[in-house]
Design a protein around this motif. Structure first.
Motif, PDB file in Angstrom:
ATOM      1  N   ALA C 143      11.396 -26.297 -46.434  1.00  0.00           N
ATOM      2  CA  ALA C 143      10.657 -25.871 -47.614  1.00  0.00           C
ATOM      3  C   ALA C 143      10.655 -27.019 -48.595  1.00  0.00           C
ATOM      4  O   ALA C 143      11.690 -27.608 -48.879  1.00  0.00           O
ATOM      5  CB  ALA C 143      11.320 -24.647 -48.232  1.00  0.00           C
ATOM      6  N   GLN C 145       8.473 -28.440 -52.356  1.00  0.00           N
ATOM      7  CA  GLN C 145       7.501 -28.031 -53.363  1.00  0.00           C
ATOM      8  C   GLN C 145       6.156 -28.646 -52.990  1.00  0.00           C
ATOM      9  O   GLN C 145       5.997 -29.857 -53.088  1.00  0.00           O
ATOM     10  CB  GLN C 145       7.920 -28.520 -54.746  1.00  0.00           C
ATOM     11  CG  GLN C 145       8.973 -27.624 -55.398  1.00  0.00           C
ATOM     12  CD  GLN C 145       9.422 -28.197 -56.718  1.00  0.00           C
ATOM     13  OE1 GLN C 145       9.641 -29.406 -56.823  1.00  0.00           O
ATOM     14  NE2 GLN C 145       9.575 -27.368 -57.724  1.00  0.00           N
ATOM     15  N   TRP C 146       5.151 -27.949 -52.573  1.00  0.00           N
ATOM     16  CA  TRP C 146       5.085 -26.551 -52.213  1.00  0.00           C
ATOM     17  C   TRP C 146       4.437 -26.434 -50.866  1.00  0.00           C
ATOM     18  O   TRP C 146       3.228 -26.365 -50.752  1.00  0.00           O
ATOM     19  CB  TRP C 146       4.268 -25.803 -53.260  1.00  0.00           C
ATOM     20  CG  TRP C 146       4.933 -25.866 -54.615  1.00  0.00           C
ATOM     21  CD1 TRP C 146       5.910 -25.032 -55.063  1.00  0.00           C
ATOM     22  CD2 TRP C 146       4.710 -26.789 -55.667  1.00  0.00           C
ATOM     23  NE1 TRP C 146       6.322 -25.376 -56.335  1.00  0.00           N
ATOM     24  CE2 TRP C 146       5.597 -26.452 -56.734  1.00  0.00           C
ATOM     25  CE3 TRP C 146       3.880 -27.903 -55.838  1.00  0.00           C
ATOM     26  CZ2 TRP C 146       5.654 -27.175 -57.925  1.00  0.00           C
ATOM     27  CZ3 TRP C 146       3.939 -28.610 -57.021  1.00  0.00           C
ATOM     28  CH2 TRP C 146       4.818 -28.244 -58.058  1.00  0.00           C
ATOM     29  N   SER C 183      15.913 -26.853 -47.620  1.00  0.00           N
ATOM     30  CA  SER C 183      15.010 -27.171 -48.715  1.00  0.00           C
ATOM     31  C   SER C 183      15.222 -28.614 -49.122  1.00  0.00           C
ATOM     32  O   SER C 183      16.236 -28.962 -49.702  1.00  0.00           O
ATOM     33  CB  SER C 183      15.295 -26.243 -49.902  1.00  0.00           C
ATOM     34  OG  SER C 183      14.602 -26.702 -51.033  1.00  0.00           O
ATOM     35  N   HIS C 198      13.848 -22.007 -52.603  1.00  0.00           N
ATOM     36  CA  HIS C 198      12.689 -21.247 -52.130  1.00  0.00           C
ATOM     37  C   HIS C 198      13.221 -20.015 -51.399  1.00  0.00           C
ATOM     38  O   HIS C 198      14.427 -19.873 -51.189  1.00  0.00           O
ATOM     39  CB  HIS C 198      11.851 -22.088 -51.175  1.00  0.00           C
ATOM     40  CG  HIS C 198      11.339 -23.353 -51.760  1.00  0.00           C
ATOM     41  ND1 HIS C 198      10.201 -23.414 -52.510  1.00  0.00           N
ATOM     42  CD2 HIS C 198      11.822 -24.626 -51.722  1.00  0.00           C
ATOM     43  CE1 HIS C 198       9.985 -24.653 -52.902  1.00  0.00           C
ATOM     44  NE2 HIS C 198      10.969 -25.421 -52.449  1.00  0.00           N
ATOM     45  N   CYS C 239       6.453 -17.839 -49.981  1.00  0.00           N
ATOM     46  CA  CYS C 239       7.656 -18.158 -50.731  1.00  0.00           C
ATOM     47  C   CYS C 239       7.916 -17.021 -51.706  1.00  0.00           C
ATOM     48  O   CYS C 239       7.029 -16.605 -52.432  1.00  0.00           O
ATOM     49  CB  CYS C 239       7.510 -19.462 -51.498  1.00  0.00           C
ATOM     50  SG  CYS C 239       9.002 -19.870 -52.405  1.00  0.00           S
ATOM     51  N   CYS C 243       9.298 -21.081 -57.513  1.00  0.00           N
ATOM     52  CA  CYS C 243       9.658 -22.475 -57.250  1.00  0.00           C
ATOM     53  C   CYS C 243       8.759 -23.430 -58.000  1.00  0.00           C
ATOM     54  O   CYS C 243       8.615 -24.580 -57.622  1.00  0.00           O
ATOM     55  CB  CYS C 243       9.626 -22.755 -55.753  1.00  0.00           C
ATOM     56  SG  CYS C 243       8.037 -22.428 -55.007  1.00  0.00           S
ATOM     57  N   HIS C 247       3.997 -22.254 -56.654  1.00  0.00           N
ATOM     58  CA  HIS C 247       4.621 -21.106 -55.979  1.00  0.00           C
ATOM     59  C   HIS C 247       3.620 -20.115 -55.381  1.00  0.00           C
ATOM     60  O   HIS C 247       3.783 -19.693 -54.224  1.00  0.00           O
ATOM     61  CB  HIS C 247       5.566 -20.421 -56.970  1.00  0.00           C
ATOM     62  CG  HIS C 247       6.145 -19.142 -56.494  1.00  0.00           C
ATOM     63  ND1 HIS C 247       6.896 -19.072 -55.344  1.00  0.00           N
ATOM     64  CD2 HIS C 247       6.091 -17.891 -56.985  1.00  0.00           C
ATOM     65  CE1 HIS C 247       7.283 -17.816 -55.159  1.00  0.00           C
ATOM     66  NE2 HIS C 247       6.799 -17.078 -56.133  1.00  0.00           N
TER      67      HIS C 247
END
Lengths: 625, 186, 274
Positions: C143, C145-146, C183, C198, C239, C243, C247
């Motif tokens: 995971a 972003q994003w 992550s 996440h 998700c 985050c 998100h």
């Protein structure tokens, strides 16, 4: 510290000539601006380089503290706190006319009204933000919030303000400050000066949070979750600081009220006779005294973590550390919100059912056990990231806390059974609150079940659950208390038709809105999204329509209450024939509440033929000054 | 000027004292949180702090704390003169303590210890928040002294302001000692 | 006494009606998973069972309290024209009622802690202990972003994408899958370790697990039906922990396919040069 100064002033009501140059609020704003500029300039000077911007992150934080001090000094802290501390005379409080609400006060009733006004105003602001959010959610694509971060920032502001300025403050700082001294037969609170300055921290906190996006949007929601907060917009800093001010205000309320309840009870008001609302405020105060310093420290840590770019709460440090610290406070906070509401039910029900309160010790024990258990359930907010070995104990305590919570229902149901109920607006709102909170509690069973929680966590099901407990439990009880105590505040009353109309409107709209949240959650709608898969749109659309009706309903009630307060028909002193002490004095009460301190000789919740009168006014009590 | 106190006033005094005690107990939660943060962030690692400087800081703090305590003892016995000078001693040694902590900050920086080293992080954060508290309670200590001079001295019957200030300062001193043990030893 | 009998009869009748309604609701969905919806995996079925059981438990409690409120409003209200007097019955304590209430609330809570909770958790824990004999499919989930990135080390697929180049998750039906969740940001230019929390959620599978930076977590589940995001939008990776700005868009499509279709897809992916 300079407590005795105020006691001396009491004898000579000050009619000193007004030598003030400008109204306190304006002076406070000016001082705050000066404080900000001076401290911000200091940070620039201390670490000077030609490239340094005038307003850095550190400067914004230091400047905020400067503004806070300036604001508090300007509002009257300079004359009433700082100078007396250094040995100068206190000029005394000029508490007459409408002006008394716009300056520092030491009358707990003025302070209570100030708190109520601040939380009502904030309820409007945060409610309008919620309306904007619901408008966005009518469509699955961005409409009024072009970027997700602006939507997420709105969610954060809505949650933060509702939690720390409305839910925590309205019944606790507002009604608690106003009513507790009256209900225990006290002339004033113990730390009335500190309390007077504490209320002015609320506007600081509200404005700080509300204008935080000017520094840069933050997207963490009301929890300020790390590690996201560390990489988030600079507005995050003002979230921490705003909440710091708000929690400080509530902490002062707690210290003041807990000491007042311990020491200022009138003669004969034993623990067995203490009114339930006072018990509620006492337990809430103790929870606040324990947990608010904890969250304040955590926010100071997170603030430094972000400002100085440390690694305490990110992937290199302890990424879950902040969440643990936060929920350690976060769950007691929920009970800080709800316990006064539960107490309020059983304060109002005996009065309108004309029946003695059923199982009073159980009702009190319920509040106390909720308080004690509330520190042991927090990790149920973290089932999706905790160790397997922790799941069973935390789900156990979470289930168990429903037992003492149920005692509030036990007492209420035992009282309304075989009663003679007058179905007035406050009574109706209490019954509605019991209905709503029941749904909030029963959906709690589903969320507390770990296998189901792994699906429901962070969906709209949870959002529905906590709105049912907080709006359904606390806001409805707050409204009930406002209608109930209106004759006390102003000597005037509301219109029964419009009161019921407003109550039913809000009840229907509330359930239409938030029952949908459960279904949405089960259908896979997650939290913190401004855009969502298209299949969820029709349901969201109708939820939003209901939400707009809910917003309008709160507006109706607000207008009605304000009208009744100012212009409503006058009523006699004790229109409900209630027995608690706040009704044993004139409405609105005089500056020091009671001409003669009442003496309590029996409990307040005994009704029926030949029930003992709980109060005698002690004419012979000469020992009290 | 000995004032005979009424029962109501005595009761008020008791309430104020207890309330102040609850305030200090409540503040102690901050310390507990800070200690927890120390172990969460840096485990039990002791950073490259100067043990000498730490010991000297604690010595200053002890002198300051005991001076404040004995200032209260002096006024309980009615000795306003001794109280004034001991409050002054306590205040100035408090200033020295804060200065010594700041010196340790500068030393850490000059030794090239990265700010984000866990042991350095906890040092800055814990002592930083402690200094914030020390500034507030130091002001209260100073104010009690200044107030004493202006109102023409405290008496045996009238010295709550000194009590409160010295309790608060003693709490701050004990807070430092807790942080000293936690940061430098365990 | 008459009130008590009337109330008791009404409570039982309405509760039975309620239970009947809830059962109909539960059975309205295929395989009896009712209003829980997310039951396309073995863990989802456990959650759905718990949810249904709790619905049955909640109905009589809900009916008891709500009926009491309505009953009191009708039977015990001072009606127009009556003198508003004090209540005749002023009993402040009723040991039988309080005793039953306290014992019942303790028993109900212990019951639901034991039955859907602890028993369900045992099944969840057991499902996590997957042995090599069951040939679990291992999917490394990253995971950032994003974005969700899926790689299949057993098949040499480092990032599974569909024909549009979007990340996609293919799973074979009825075979345990072990998700290894991390992550971090493999594409970050200087600080790949810094990412945020996440949460790996497939609504249709009825389960989620947080993905915490600096930690490696696993989640084992078995998809039980052939389905896909196109057929049922609940079957998607979404998700579930806030985050940051991206998100809402941090999602990926899921396809649960037969074993042979999966083998074919994996071959094509591995050959796709990724």
């Amino acid at each position: 510290m300079a407590q005795r100064a105020s006691v001396e002033v009491k004898t000579s009501t000050p009619v000193a000539p007004d030598r003030r140059m400008m109204p306190p609020v304006l002076r406070a704003l000016l001082f705050a601006a000066i404080g900000f500029v001076v401290l911000d300039a200091l940070t620039v000077l201390l670490d000077y380089s030609p490239q340094s911007p005038y307003l850095s992150q550190t400067g914004a934080v230091a400047g905020w503290f400067g503004a806070l001090v300036g604001w508090l000094l300007g509002i009257g802290g300079y004359e009433h706190i700082i100078k007396p501390m250094l040995g100068f005379d206190d000029p005394g409080y000029k508490q007459v006319g409408w002006r008394r609400f716009f300056q520092l006060a030491d009358d707990h009733k003025v302070i209570g009204v100030q708190y109520l006004v601040f939380s009502t105003g904030t309820f409007l602001i945060a409610g309008l933000v919620a309306m904007a959010m619901r408008f966005q959610l009518m469509s699955w694509q961005p409409t009024i919030f072009q970027y997700p971060q602006s939507y997420l920032n709105a969610v954060g502001i809505h949650g933060t303000l509702m939690m720390f300025t409305v839910a925590t403050v309205a019944m606790f700082g507002g009604l608690g400050n106003y009513m507790v001294p009256l209900m225990i037969g006290a002339k004033e609170t113990v730390f009335s000066k500190a309390s007077g300055i504490g209320v002015w921290l609320v506007p600081v906190g509200v404005l700080t949070v509300a204008f935080s996006p000017l520094l840069g949007a933050w997207t963490t929601g009301w929890r300020g979750y790390e590690p996201l907060a560390a990489s988030d917009g600079v507005g995050m800093l003002y979230y921490y600081l705003g909440v710091f001010a708000l929690t400080l205000s509530s902490l002062i309320v707690a210290l003041n009220l807990v000491t007042t309840i311990l020491f200022k009870r009138t003669k004969g008001l034993t623990w067995n006779r203490l009114p339930l609302f006072v018990w509620g405020i006492l337990t809430v105060s103790l929870l606040t005294v324990i947990w608010f310093p904890e969250i304040q420290t955590t926010f100071l840590l997170a603030l430094t973590d972000k400002m100085a770019m440390l690694n305490m709460f990110n992937g290199l440090g302890h990424a879950l550390g902040f969440s643990e610290f936060f929920w350690l406070f976060g769950h007691p906070e929920v009970y800080i919100v709800v316990v006064p509401a539960l107490a309020m039910w059983n304060e109002i029900i005996p009065v309108f059912t004309r029946k003695s309160l059923f199982a009073r010790p159980m009702a009190v024990l319920g509040l106390v056990f909720v308080m004690m258990l509330s520190g042991m359930v927090w990790a149920h907010h973290m089932f999706t990231n905790m160790r397997y070995s922790e799941m069973l104990p935390f789900s156990f305590f979470t289930e168990m806390i429903s037992i003492p919570t149920g005692f509030a229902y036990l007492a209420a149901i035992g009282t309304i059974w075989n009663s003679r109920m007058r179905l007035t607006t406050p009574m109706l709102l209490v019954l509605m609150s019991m209905f709503n909170f029941l749904i909030g509690g029963l959906t709690g069973l589903f969320v507390a079940d770990v296998p189901a929680n792994l699906q429901l966590h962070n969906t709209f099901f949870v959002v529905g659950h906590f709105h049912f407990t907080i709006i359904g439990g606390m806001v409805f009880s707050w409204m009930a208390a406002m209608y109930y105590w209106l004759p006390k505040f102003s000597g005037r009353t509301y219109n029964e038709f419009w009161g019921k109309f407003g109550a039913i409107w809000v009840f229907v709209a509330f359930n239409a809105t938030f029952l949908n949240f459960f279904i949405l959650g089960l259908h896979g709608m997650n939290r913190w999204v401004s855009a969502y898969p298209k299949y969820l749109q029709p349901e969201n659309f109708w939820t939003s329509i209901a939400a707009f009706f809910l917003g309008a309903g709160f507006g109706i009630n607000l207008i009605h209450i304000v009208w009744a307060w100012v212009k409503g028909p006058k009523v006699q002193e004790n229109p409900w024939q209630a027995k608690t002490l706040e009704w044993q004095t004139s409405s609105p009460p005089p500056r020091y509440n009671f001409e003669e301190l009442p003496v309590v000789v029996a409990g307040f919740y005994n009704y029926g033929e030949g029930a003992p009168e709980p109060v005698i006014v002690a004419k012979q009590a000469g020992t009290q000054a | 000027m000995a004032i005979q106190k009424t029962r109501g006033e005595m009761e008020d005094m008791r309430a104020i004292r207890t309330g102040f005690g609850i305030f200090l107990a409540s503040l102690s939660v901050m310390l507990v949180t800070l200690v927890a943060a120390r172990y969460l962030t840096a485990g039990s690692t002791v950073g490259p702090y100067s043990q000498w400087l730490g010991a000297i800081t604690t010595l200053f703090m002890l002198i300051s704390g005991f001076a404040a305590r004995s200032a209260r003892t002096a006024i309980v016995r009615g000795n306003n003169q001794a109280m004034q000078s001991r409050l002054g001693l306590g205040f100035w040694f408090g200033v020295l303590t804060v200065a010594a902590v700041l010196l340790q900050w500068i030393l850490l920086n000059n030794q090239g210890v990265p700010v984000t080293l866990p042991a350095a992080e906890v040092y800055y954060v814990l002592t930083g928040i402690w200094m914030l508290l020390a500034v507030v309670s130091g002001f209260v200590l100073y104010a009690s002294k200044a107030r004493g001079r202006r109102i023409g001295g405290y008496t045996v019957d009238n010295h709550w302001d000194v009590d409160a200030a010295t309790y608060f300062w003693t709490w701050t001193a004990m807070g430092w000692i807790v942080l000293y043990i936690v940061l430098y030893f365990i | 006494m008459a009130n008590m009998v009337l109330f008791g009869v009404l409570w039982i009748v309405i509760s039975l009606l309620g239970e009947w309604g809830v059962t109909a609701w539960i059975n309205s969905a295929p395989n009896g998973t009712g209003p829980y919806f997310g039951s396309f995996s073995n863990l989802g079925i456990i959650g759905a069972g718990a949810f249904d059981f709790l619905l049955w438990v909640a109905v009589p409690i809900f009916v008891f309290v709500v009926l009491m409120l309505v009953f009191a409003m009708i039977r015990f209200r001072v009606k127009k024209g009556e003198t508003p007097d004090e209540a005749k019955n002023q009993s402040r304590v009723n040991k039988t009622f309080i005793g039953i209430w306290v014992v019942a609330s303790i028993l109900v809570n212990i019951l639901i802690w034991l039955h859907p909770n602890a028993s369900g958790l045992e099944q969840v824990f057991a499902a996590q202990k997957v042995t090599a004999k069951q040939h679990p499919l291992i999917v490394d989930v990253t995971a950032r972003q994003w974005e969700w990135i899926f790689s299949y080390p057993q098949y040499g697929i480092s990032q599974a994408v569909n024909s549009q180049g979007d990340d996609v998750l293919y799973l074979p039906v009825n075979r345990p899958v072990k998700f290894v969740l991390q992550s971090f940001d493999p594409f970050h230019t200087y600080d790949y370790q810094v990412d945020v929390i996440h949460s790996f959620w497939i609504p249709g599978f009825g389960v989620k697990q947080d993905v915490v930076p600096g930690e490696t977590r696993t989640l084992v589940l078995t998809p039980t039906q052939i389905t896909s995001t196109e057929k049922n939008p609940m079957v998607r990776v979404q998700c579930a922990e806030d985050c940051g700005p991206g998100h809402p868009y941090m999602e990926a499509n899921v396809h649960v396919v037969s074993a042979s279709a999966f083998a074919q897809w994996a071959k094509a992916q591995a050959a796709g040069g990724s």
